[in-house]
Scaffold this motif. Sequence first.
Motif, PDB file in Angstrom:
ATOM      1  N   MET A 211       0.828  -1.201   0.000  1.00  0.00           N
ATOM      2  CA  MET A 211       0.000   0.000   0.000  1.00  0.00           C
ATOM      3  C   MET A 211       0.868   1.259   0.000  1.00  0.00           C
ATOM      4  O   MET A 211       1.995   1.255   0.503  1.00  0.00           O
ATOM      5  N   SER A 212       0.318   2.331  -0.545  1.00  0.00           N
ATOM      6  CA  SER A 212       1.035   3.606  -0.557  1.00  0.00           C
ATOM      7  C   SER A 212       1.132   4.157   0.859  1.00  0.00           C
ATOM      8  O   SER A 212       0.430   3.713   1.776  1.00  0.00           O
TER       9      SER A 212
ATOM     10  N   TRP B 229      -2.226   5.271   2.336  1.00  0.00           N
ATOM     11  CA  TRP B 229      -3.100   4.235   2.882  1.00  0.00           C
ATOM     12  C   TRP B 229      -2.498   3.585   4.118  1.00  0.00           C
ATOM     13  O   TRP B 229      -3.225   3.085   4.981  1.00  0.00           O
ATOM     14  N   GLN B 230      -1.187   3.616   4.229  1.00  0.00           N
ATOM     15  CA  GLN B 230      -0.575   3.147   5.473  1.00  0.00           C
ATOM     16  C   GLN B 230      -0.950   4.070   6.627  1.00  0.00           C
ATOM     17  O   GLN B 230      -1.225   3.613   7.743  1.00  0.00           O
TER      18      GLN B 230
ATOM     19  N   ILE C 127      -3.701   5.883   6.735  1.00  0.00           N
ATOM     20  CA  ILE C 127      -5.121   5.625   6.989  1.00  0.00           C
ATOM     21  C   ILE C 127      -5.281   4.413   7.890  1.00  0.00           C
ATOM     22  O   ILE C 127      -6.118   4.385   8.801  1.00  0.00           O
ATOM     23  N   PHE C 128      -4.464   3.379   7.634  1.00  0.00           N
ATOM     24  CA  PHE C 128      -4.511   2.170   8.452  1.00  0.00           C
ATOM     25  C   PHE C 128      -4.217   2.482   9.911  1.00  0.00           C
ATOM     26  O   PHE C 128      -4.792   1.875  10.826  1.00  0.00           O
TER      27      PHE C 128
ATOM     28  N   GLU D 268      -6.158  -3.630  -7.343  1.00  0.00           N
ATOM     29  CA  GLU D 268      -4.699  -3.574  -7.282  1.00  0.00           C
ATOM     30  C   GLU D 268      -4.114  -3.797  -8.676  1.00  0.00           C
ATOM     31  O   GLU D 268      -3.177  -3.109  -9.081  1.00  0.00           O
TER      32      GLU D 268
ATOM     33  N   THR E 185      -2.652   2.401  -4.748  1.00  0.00           N
ATOM     34  CA  THR E 185      -3.233   3.695  -4.434  1.00  0.00           C
ATOM     35  C   THR E 185      -4.691   3.702  -4.867  1.00  0.00           C
ATOM     36  O   THR E 185      -5.184   2.755  -5.470  1.00  0.00           O
TER      37      THR E 185
ATOM     38  N   GLY F  43      -5.808   0.770  -3.112  1.00  0.00           N
ATOM     39  CA  GLY F  43      -5.430   0.976  -1.725  1.00  0.00           C
ATOM     40  C   GLY F  43      -6.616   0.864  -0.787  1.00  0.00           C
ATOM     41  O   GLY F  43      -6.505   0.305   0.307  1.00  0.00           O
ATOM     42  N   PHE F  44      -7.774   1.378  -1.233  1.00  0.00           N
ATOM     43  CA  PHE F  44      -8.972   1.308  -0.396  1.00  0.00           C
ATOM     44  C   PHE F  44      -9.385  -0.128  -0.123  1.00  0.00           C
ATOM     45  O   PHE F  44      -9.695  -0.495   1.012  1.00  0.00           O
TER      46      PHE F  44
ATOM     47  N   PHE G   1      -7.043  -1.819   2.160  1.00  0.00           N
ATOM     48  CA  PHE G   1      -7.340  -1.335   3.511  1.00  0.00           C
ATOM     49  C   PHE G   1      -8.553  -2.061   4.079  1.00  0.00           C
ATOM     50  O   PHE G   1      -8.557  -2.515   5.232  1.00  0.00           O
TER      51      PHE G   1
END
Length: 383
Positions: free
Chosen positions: A57-58, A61-62, A64-65, A210, A241, A245-246, A249
């Motif tokens: 993940m970008s 998004w990391q 966001i995690f 992806e 991304t 990425g969503f 996630f």
Amino acid sequence: MNLRIFGWSYAVTVVSLVVAFLYGSWQALILCAILGVLEVSLSFDNAVVNATILERMSEFWQRIFLTIGIFIAVFGMRLVFPLLIVGITANLNPIEAVTLALERRPEDDPTSYAYLLNEAYPQIAAFGGMFLFMLFLDWMFEDRDIKWLRPIEKFLARIGQIERISVVIAVVALVLLSQVLAEDPAVVLLAGALGLVTYLGVQGLGQYFESVGQAQMEDVEEGDAPGRNGQGGPTQLVKATGRAGFFLFLYLEVLDAAFSFDGVIGAFAITPDPIIIALGLGLIGAMFVRSLTVFLVRKGTLADYVYLEHGAHWAIGALAVILLIGIGPFHVDEIVTGLIGVVFIGAAFFSSVRRNRKLEAQGVNTHKTADELAAEAKAEAPR
């Protein structure tokens, strides 16, 4: 580096312990600390598996995690989820479920929050067990160059050549176990089917977006985008991304939920108080698991110790089996469950260390890219 990654975890731990003390004095503080330590020590396999996904993940998004994701883990899985389960199974509205949870009745009281949650364990175990079992099977049936338990993993890879074999095995296992172990087979079958559908849906969408994201990056960079499967350069990884990425996630959050089912139920053996459970399991435990996940990614630990991912997935398989057996009258203690995971990951770590020492003695650089490691494994494989 370590303070930057774990700083928030340390701060959240201090705040959580203070809140626990204000909420219920020293007893609440001690119980909160125990739950936090248990969650961290028993969830290392979760962190390892999370790291294998997070590294794809970008950075956005990391982040966001670690922000929105922690909110979902704490309030969604450790607080709201048990309330929903109790409310649905006991026909209570949300206010009644919250009121019952805060009453702190003894666990052996049939009207208590903890007792009602334990009564719903077969459905929870079927859902989480099927999700993790599918994750284990899909990973084991994939033919990869680097193998840890070579004879077993080679045999499983051959079986994996049969299309959709993981789904067939999982469904057969669910049907047999529900008929043999479950008091209410229909309910268990429904819960298990939902776990299977959730896994297939979230993973399928994640893989699709992806692949779309990778194709777009390859178009933009005219084929220079690096990848792990021989696409592009050999030294970096195409980061997911946007929609890709969503969905990764989302997959991580569902995976974390499946890992946490047994721990949430088991926490009531320590205390039936949902506030302390949310503070210990959620804020302290979940935050440290996330920080540990990021640490593994930032340090490149999975590339340096190539068998860790294998050990984590064998631990997942063990947890899935334990959960599925739990749909009947048998329930394995959470400490035993966690120790099984620790044994698998510990063995994988020491196997990796031994492998690295052997290669270094031969003058081989063990700090290599995934493509280089795969090529090396091919050369090492017996003919």
